[in-house]
Design an enzyme around this catalytic site. Structure first.
Site, PDB file in Angstrom:
ATOM      1  CG  ASP A   1      -1.686   1.141   1.275  1.00  8.67           C
ATOM      2  OD1 ASP A   1      -2.432   1.430   0.476  1.00  8.67           O
ATOM      3  OD2 ASP A   1      -1.729   1.881   2.446  1.00  8.67           O
TER       4      ASP A   1
ATOM      5  CG  ASP B   1      -1.483   7.802   0.542  1.00  9.55           C
ATOM      6  OD1 ASP B   1      -0.751   8.815   0.356  1.00  9.55           O
ATOM      7  OD2 ASP B   1      -2.125   7.633  -0.453  1.00  9.55           O
TER       8      ASP B   1
ATOM      9  CG  ASP C   1      -2.183   2.140   6.471  1.00 12.18           C
ATOM     10  OD1 ASP C   1      -2.231   2.034   5.347  1.00 12.18           O
ATOM     11  OD2 ASP C   1      -2.724   3.138   7.029  1.00 12.18           O
TER      12      ASP C   1
END
Length: 216
Positions: A9, A11, A167
């Site tokens: 991922d 951001d 995240d």
């Protein structure tokens, strides 16, 4: 098991971009005469792509307002893509170690592909990635497993030979649905409770290296 590919991922995982995203959101809101949001509020809106972020920030279902807001948000974000954004500690070294070890790298973000490429290039890490996919690259975005399946198909490896690093619950669900081992990054924008379904948990980028060694 040998890990052949690492899917990241963007951001909240590799890049801390919250302040720039907040500035872009507030630029957009100003055009509608709405009050500014704090970073902690924007953090709760990140993860399901720019359209979803804009719609929730504006609290509207009007297609016209969403399109206008999206244009303002993405235009400003493109001009200020990394004014305040930076790689998380150890991220560059992590990517270098993986690349040196022959592990193929991809970014799979729900951020638009053009903006994903722009921020990676601005932060000078785009060359690490063979594939950079955004929320508009494929017909579906995370938590759909489709982007992950398409990427590992291009890499020519099996789900068991890949790992998904992220995240948020979108990353973990996508990895689980694709049958790909998942690493939840505890430093990002998603709450700790979102990472409960991850196979592994990391508190730092160096933890990811240790986890991959376990998998190997």
């Amino acid at each position: 098991m040998t890990i052949a590919a690492a899917l990241f991922d963007l951001d909240g995982t590799l890049v801390d971009s919250l302040d720039d995203l907040t500035d872009a959101v507030n630029h957009m809101l100003a055009g509608f005469g709405q009050h500014r949001l704090e970073p902690v509020q924007v953090r709760q809106l990140v993860g399901k792509g720019a359209r979803n972020l804009v719609q929730r920030a504006l609290a509207t279902d009007s297609p016209g307002e969403i399109e206008r807001g999206l244009a303002a948000f993405t235009g400003f974000n493109a001009l200020h893509i990394a004014d305040k954004s930076s790689l998380y500690p150890g991220a560059r070294e992590l990517l270098q170690q993986l690349a040196d070890g022959g592990i193929r790298l991809a970014v799979i973000s729900n951020k638009q592909e053009s903006l994903s490429r722009l921020i990676l290039k601005t932060l000078e890490v785009d060359a690490f990635f063979e594939i950079i996919a955004g929320g508009d690259t494929y017909p579906e975005m995370k938590p759909s497993p489709l982007p992950l399946a398409r990427v590992i198909e291009k890499f020519g490896c099996s789900p068991a030979e890949a790992v998904m690093v992220g995240d948020s619950i979108n990353d973990i669900q996508a990895g689980n649905l694709a049958g790909i081992p998942t690493i939840g990054c505890r430093w990002g924008y998603g709450g700790i409770e979102e990472l409960g379904g991850a196979e592994f948990s990391a508190d730092s980028c160096s933890d990811i290296i240790n986890i991959l060694r376990q998998l190997d």
